[in-house]
Design an enzyme around this catalytic site. Structure first.
Site, short mmCIF file in Angstrom:
data_model
loop_
_atom_site.label_atom_id
_atom_site.label_comp_id
_atom_site.label_asym_id
_atom_site.label_seq_id
_atom_site.Cartn_x
_atom_site.Cartn_y
_atom_site.Cartn_z
N ASP A 178 1.06 -1.04 0.02
CA ASP A 178 0.12 -0.16 -0.02
C ASP A 178 0.84 1.22 -0.04
OD1 ASP A 178 -3.29 0.20 1.65
OD2 ASP A 178 -2.13 1.53 0.21
N ASP B 264 -2.57 4.66 -2.34
CA ASP B 264 -3.75 5.52 -1.61
C ASP B 264 -3.95 6.97 -1.99
OD1 ASP B 264 -5.15 5.25 1.01
OD2 ASP B 264 -4.13 7.09 1.44
N GLU C 226 -6.47 4.32 -5.86
CA GLU C 226 -7.56 4.59 -5.14
C GLU C 226 -8.09 6.19 -5.72
OE1 GLU C 226 -7.49 5.79 -1.10
OE2 GLU C 226 -9.48 4.85 -0.75
N HIS D 95 -11.18 -2.39 3.62
CA HIS D 95 -11.08 -2.06 5.02
C HIS D 95 -11.60 -0.71 5.33
CE1 HIS D 95 -8.16 0.54 2.78
NE2 HIS D 95 -7.73 1.06 3.83
N ASP D 96 -12.28 0.17 4.34
CA ASP D 96 -12.91 1.51 4.65
C ASP D 96 -14.38 1.03 4.44
OD1 ASP D 96 -10.44 3.19 2.63
OD2 ASP D 96 -10.50 2.87 4.85
O1 TEU Z 1 -9.18 6.12 1.98
C1 TEU Z 1 -9.40 7.17 1.27
C2 TEU Z 1 -10.85 7.73 1.58
O2 TEU Z 1 -11.66 8.35 0.62
C3 TEU Z 1 -11.59 7.61 2.85
O3 TEU Z 1 -11.99 8.75 3.26
C4 TEU Z 1 -12.39 6.36 2.67
O4 TEU Z 1 -12.71 6.09 1.42
C5 TEU Z 1 -13.58 6.64 3.58
O5 TEU Z 1 -13.06 6.40 4.71
C6 TEU Z 1 -14.88 5.99 3.18
O6 TEU Z 1 -15.66 6.91 3.41
C7 TEU Z 1 -7.72 5.83 1.99
C8 TEU Z 1 -7.79 4.64 2.98
O7 TEU Z 1 -8.06 3.78 2.54
C9 TEU Z 1 -8.25 5.03 4.54
O8 TEU Z 1 -8.04 3.86 5.19
C10 TEU Z 1 -7.46 6.15 4.96
O9 TEU Z 1 -7.99 6.48 6.36
C11 TEU Z 1 -7.37 7.61 3.95
O10 TEU Z 1 -7.11 7.04 2.84
C12 TEU Z 1 -6.19 8.29 4.35
O11 TEU Z 1 -4.93 7.60 4.17
#
Ligand code: TEU
Length: 555
Positions: free
Chosen positions: A98, A199, A254, A328-329
């Site tokens: 990542d 990310d 992403e 994970h989000d």
């Molecule tokens: O997530 C980016 C993002 O858009 C997040 O706001 C996520 O989509 C949101 O939590 C869903 O509503 C990336 C990573 O995947 C996330 O785990 C990190 O917290 C974030 O970036 C900051 O690095």
């Protein structure tokens, strides 16, 4: 164009903190992951996307990196990483790291130097601005609440952080920053890593006039006025030329807010930028202007189908697609998109797998999705770790007038910790995840939802994923077939067709707990059922789809 290895691959995301603990501290780690690699080999996946394991103060569970070339001690040592990588490769599994390069931790050496003085050589690694009328340089909210600006008394300026204040944004306008990123990428690729998930890569280019945003709920979309993703492409092309082109890699960006049109650039088949992107149109179907994503309820199936059709047809022949239900989000797939009630969970989890894995693109399996793991019944914020959720609870109860129960109902459906509760390996109270005290509570339904109960059961959700993954490996039709949506108006059935070289595959999924009529399209009268797609043991019933039934027919 010749097939790329990642076009026939299935990727499995490991969130290391919740996967397998080996030393009893209640936190997953690299030796634990190494121990479970044979399980992933049995599932049949080809690539692991490993969420961050770098040195980090863990403000955002590792998405706040303080040293890109070191392993966080809580996860183990660099030797543990090397062992894990060699073991994965020995099992025929590639590893994608990542890459979190939009921001670092505020405890990274670069930021500590940058904030030490206005004329420090690292000052321009980040965005620093003077107050405006004694206030923040612009009025924009961050993804995790508060302003995107944090005051630094030491040098009398504000610094930019689109996420938490411990995640200062790197200034990609500075070629030295880009050089640093390419160097750290090369460090990991030279160690044998097979690529990167990148990310929030779509937001590394910002409008440096820093426009103010609109008042509203916290969330990624609050940043849209700041993001200039059209300026990202030259930097990704530079990244490709400077480092990626020297290795055989898979890259997935992403890109929240990605459209089919922008994805045609990011994920173009000529390989000048990335292999593919994660788009968020389907996960963004629910939500409201007042509460952002924190609303309960499922999207309409017709809307979900429209999004998938748009991406499947829009990228056809031009760019490569990713396919995912969760990560994970996001909340757990079977809870969000299907039905996690005990009587429907297994059936509908298999249906979701069939629906996604027979589309065109690279499928991603999030840890536990292959078991039909569900959301957690959070009753109180004391059980939730995620900083995003705690900010959202404040917003819901203080800005949106929600009661505690209304806010907790949103948490139970939407919060990221639903996906971060420990992996459920067996039926013991801590699910075989740890011998210590787990950092997040283990879902009590591990008593009947766990890997040990499924890995040797041919009727399990795990076995269904195994068969779909094996089918993709051997089927050119699944990998390359052209997608065509059928029954677009149905709010009950997601049906589509794949076609390649005169062969056709019909896929039909009933997203309801009712038996629904289903008429075979012309040309499928003598079609052959695809065993891997079926989630009922009994043969399909002509003219209907049984509750949550999925099937595929080859003509
Ligand atoms: O997530 C980016 C993002 O858009 C997040 O706001 C996520 O989509 C949101 O939590 C869903 O509503 C990336 C990573 O995947 C996330 O785990 C990190 O917290 C974030 O970036 C900051 O690095």
């Amino acid at each position: 164009m010749s097939e790329q290895w990642w076009q026939r691959a299935v990727v499995y995301q490991v969130y290391p903190k919740s996967f397998q603990d080996s030393d009893g501290d209640g936190i997953g780690d690299l030796p634990g992951l190494t121990r479970r690699l044979p399980y992933l080999a049995k599932l049949g996946i080809d690539v692991i996307w490993l969420s961050p394991v770098y040195a980090s103060p863990m403000d955002d569970n590792g998405y706040d990196i303080s040293d890109y070339r070191a392993i966080a001690p809580v996860f183990g040592t660099m030797e543990d990483f090397d062992t894990m990588l060699a073991t994965a490769h020995g099992l025929g599994i590639k590893l994608v790291m990542d890459l979190v390069a939009n921001h670092t931790s505020d405890e990274h050496r670069w930021f500590e130097e940058s904030r030490s003085s206005r004329d420090n050589p690292y000052r321009d690694y980040y965005y620093w601005r003077d107050p405006v009328d004694g206030h923040e340089p612009s009025n924009m909210g961050g993804v995790f609440g508060g302003s995107i600006w944090e005051w630094d008394e030491g040098t009398g300026q504000y610094y930019l952080h689109c996420f938490s204040k411990k995640q200062p944004d790197l200034n990609w306008e500075n070629p030295r920053v880009r050089d640093e990123v390419y160097d750290l990428m090369d460090f990991w690729l030279a160690k044998g890593v097979d690529g990167f998930r990148m990310d929030v890569i779509g937001m590394i280019a910002k409008d440096t006039s820093f426009p103010s945003g609109e008042p509203g709920p916290t969330g990624y979309s609050s940043l849209y006025p700041l993001i200039q993703d059209e300026r990202v492409h030259p930097w990704l092309q530079e990244m490709r030329q400077r480092v990626l082109s020297r290795y055989d890699t898979m890259t997935v960006g992403e890109v929240g807010g990605a459209t089919v049109e922008t994805a045609k650039k990011y994920a173009n088949l000529d390989g000048s930028e990335l292999s593919m992107v994660f788009q968020f149109e389907h996960v963004g179907l629910t939500g409201s202007p007042e509460r952002g994503k924190w609303v309960t309820g499922k999207p309409r199936l017709v809307d979900l189908k429209r999004v998938f059709e748009h991406w499947e047809t829009g990228l056809e022949g031009v760019a490569w697609n990713s396919l995912f239900w969760d990560n994970h989000d996001q909340p757990r797939a079977v809870s969000r998109w299907a039905n996690d009630a005990p009587e429907w969970r297994e059936l509908s989890a298999k249906m979701l797998a069939t629906c996604l894995h027979l589309m065109k693109g690279t499928p991603y399996v999030y840890q536990g999705e292959e078991l039909g793991m569900t959301n957690y019944p959070f009753e109180d914020m004391s059980l939730i770790d995620d900083l995003e959720a705690h900010d959202a609870y404040r917003m819901l109860t203080q800005d949106c007038g929600c009661t505690h129960e209304e806010a907790m109902a949103a948490m139970r459906e939407i919060c990221r910790d639903n996906a971060r509760t420990p992996m459920q390996w067996d039926a013991t109270p801590l699910a075989g995840f740890t011998t210590g005290s787990p950092w997040l509570p283990v879902n009590p339904n591990c008593a009947y939802i766990n890997a040990a109960a499924q890995v040797d059961d041919p009727t399990s959700v795990f076995a269904h994923y195994q068969r779909l993954i094996a089918l993709r490996h051997e089927s050119d039709l699944v990998v390359h077939g052209i997608f065509r949506l059928l029954m677009p108006e149905s709010d009950e059935v997601f049906a589509y067709e794949r076609a390649l070289d005169g062969k056709r595959m019909l896929v039909a999924c009933n997203f309801t707990e009712r038996e629904v009529p289903f008429a075979l399209p012309d040309g499928y009268e003598d079609a052959v059922a695809v065993a891997a797609a079926a989630n009922y043991a009994e043969p399909c019933v002509p003219g209907v789809l049984r509750p949550y039934e999925s099937l595929a027919l080859l003509a």
